[in-house]
Enzyme design. Structure first.
Site, short mmCIF file in Angstrom:
data_model
loop_
_atom_site.label_atom_id
_atom_site.label_comp_id
_atom_site.label_asym_id
_atom_site.label_seq_id
_atom_site.Cartn_x
_atom_site.Cartn_y
_atom_site.Cartn_z
N SER A 246 71.67 71.03 46.63
CA SER A 246 72.71 70.55 45.72
C SER A 246 73.59 71.71 45.25
O SER A 246 74.24 72.37 46.06
CB SER A 246 72.06 69.80 44.56
OG SER A 246 73.00 69.01 43.87
N ASP A 345 72.28 58.96 50.18
CA ASP A 345 72.44 59.78 48.98
C ASP A 345 73.32 59.04 47.97
O ASP A 345 74.47 58.74 48.25
CB ASP A 345 73.08 61.11 49.37
CG ASP A 345 73.09 62.14 48.24
OD1 ASP A 345 73.02 61.74 47.07
OD2 ASP A 345 73.18 63.35 48.54
N HIS A 379 69.19 61.92 47.69
CA HIS A 379 69.69 63.26 47.38
C HIS A 379 68.59 64.32 47.42
O HIS A 379 68.82 65.44 47.88
CB HIS A 379 70.36 63.24 46.01
CG HIS A 379 71.10 64.50 45.67
ND1 HIS A 379 72.29 64.83 46.27
CD2 HIS A 379 70.82 65.50 44.79
CE1 HIS A 379 72.73 65.98 45.78
NE2 HIS A 379 71.85 66.41 44.89
#
Length: 430
Positions: A246, A345, A379
């Site tokens: 991320s 995601d 994610h």
């Protein structure tokens, strides 16, 4: 009232102690032939913020000999279905009394995570299992940090964090590991060291005297980390690697764009292809970035109290071509890139960003990249066989939806982890 099983009922797990990414064999014996049983898993642990409890269970039918052997037999219900060797581990979810957004997030990797297994007569649901008496029990100790790994606190110049390395002089491939959230996150670095890598768990914000999460991050910090790790005598010469999830993936890509000299490999997990959300500076000057405003956030229809934050990130679809905020990965021609993304995601379209980064590399005559995408993953793609989060807390947003399914995330973690470790060994140093 359901009758008890035979006093000969036994439950075993082999090996009883192992790394968290190691498969185990679970077997129940001494059962009634073709009788229904439930095997339950429970783990209590201390996270960075509080003590939490996770649990899972599977429904099985004993064979003609009164045996249930996982995974040779299928779970017919519970928190997972099918012939899954590690379903009792990855399918565990926070107990109903836990705070929404609770995540399986180990605070102290030097201690094991204990998973208590219990055997119950009949096919019981989660409510019944809370008070059901067990017929047999077993305990699995799951380790993030192997016995041959040592941990050292890092406090060098402005660098902070923790170094994990195999015992001995090496040399070992060097890796810098970063996550999206602030603070020090150690579990993946400990696991990578357990597989023969010297791994520096590097916090970027909200730790000791580092900047707060929403403050400007100076990109020179990451160059210092590369220089420091490269200079360690136990690290293989020729350069180091970075792993980022991320926001941490953004910093890894920014580092590859601006300081590629000693960087040999980058693993990008659920990353974006351009600077966004948080400002960065280089040589004291702010870098172009895409400001994503927390608007049009919708409540989740599946998870009460959680939010879907996909809408604000749709602005990233406009960030293409030669947009100033896009990472200039063509500067790192000697670096290999591995992009890992979940096609489900729910935070943002990480597959789109992986493709955009690859397209830019191709446009500049580079073929130094691979993309791994997983159709039912969200994610958070982390270490295999740990419970995957359906929702998780994100500062500034609250509790958000991860995306994918529990089984889909588990499959993505299992496949991508094996390929990540191999990738880092092949390309990390020479």
């Amino acid at each position: 009232m359901m009758s008890r099983l035979s006093q000969l009922a036994r439950l075993t797990v082999t090996p009883s102690a192992a790394l968290i990414d190691t498969q185990v064999a679970i077997q129940a014996t001494g059962l009634k032939a073709n009788g229904p049983v439930t095997i339950r898993s429970v783990s209590q642990m201390e996270t960075r913020h509080r003590k939490v409890k996770f649990e899972g269970h599977g429904h099985y039918i004993a064979d003609d000999g009164g045996v249930v052997s996982v995974p040779q037999q299928m779970s017919l219900g519970g928190t997972y279905i099918g012939a899954e060797s590690m379903g009792l581990f990855w399918s565990m979810q926070p107990t109903p009394d836990q705070k929404l957004g609770t995540r399986f997030f180990v605070k102290d990797v030097t201690n094991s995570v204990k998973v208590n297994l219990s055997l119950h007569n009949g096919h019981l649901d989660n409510k019944a299992l809370q008070t059901a008496e067990s017929e047999a029990t077993a305990t699995a100790e799951r380790w993030y940090m192997g016995k041959n790994v040592e941990r050292t606190r890092v406090h060098s110049g402005r660098l902070r964090g923790a170094l994990f390395k195999p015992k001995g002089s090496g040399p070992f491939p060097g890796v810098i590991d970063m996550f999206g959230i602030g603070g020090l996150v150690e579990f993946r670095a400990a696991m990578l060291a357990s597989h023969g890598l010297a791994c520096f768990a590097l916090p970027h914000s909200s730790y000791e005297d580092l900047p707060l999460t929403n403050e400007v991050i100076h990109l020179e910090y990451f160059k210092e980390a590369i220089d420091w790790l490269s200079d360690q005598p136990f690290v293989k010469p020729g350069g180091v690697s970075m792993v980022g999830t991320s926001r941490g993936a953004q910093y890894a890509l920014a580092t590859a764009s601006h300081f590629p000299e000693k960087l040999r490999a980058v693993v990008v997990i659920s990353g974006l292809h351009a600077h966004s959300l948080f400002p960065c500076a280089l040589n004291g000057e702010h870098q172009p970035f895409v400001e994503l405003l927390p608007t049009n956030i919708e409540p989740s229809l599946k998870f009460e109290g959680a939010k879907v934050v996909f809408a604000p990130h749709k602005e990233m679809y406009k960030v293409t071509g030669e947009h100033a905020a896009i990472f200039k990965l063509e500067n790192a021609r000697q670096c290999q890139f591995l992009f890992i993304a979940g096609e489900a995601d729910d935070m943002y379209d990480s597959c789109f960003s992986a493709r955009e980064a690859a397209t830019r590399l191709s446009r500049h005559g580079c073929s130094n990249y691979q993309i791994l995408s997983y159709p039912d993953a969200g994610h958070l793609i982390e270490v295999p066989y740990a419970p995957s989060a359906s929702v998780f807390s994100l500062p500034g947003y609250g509790v958000i939806v991860n995306g994918g399914s529990t089984a889909g995330n588990a499959k993505a973690m299992e496949d991508s982890w094996r390929k990540t470790v191999r990738f880092l060994h092949i390309y990390g140093g020479r």
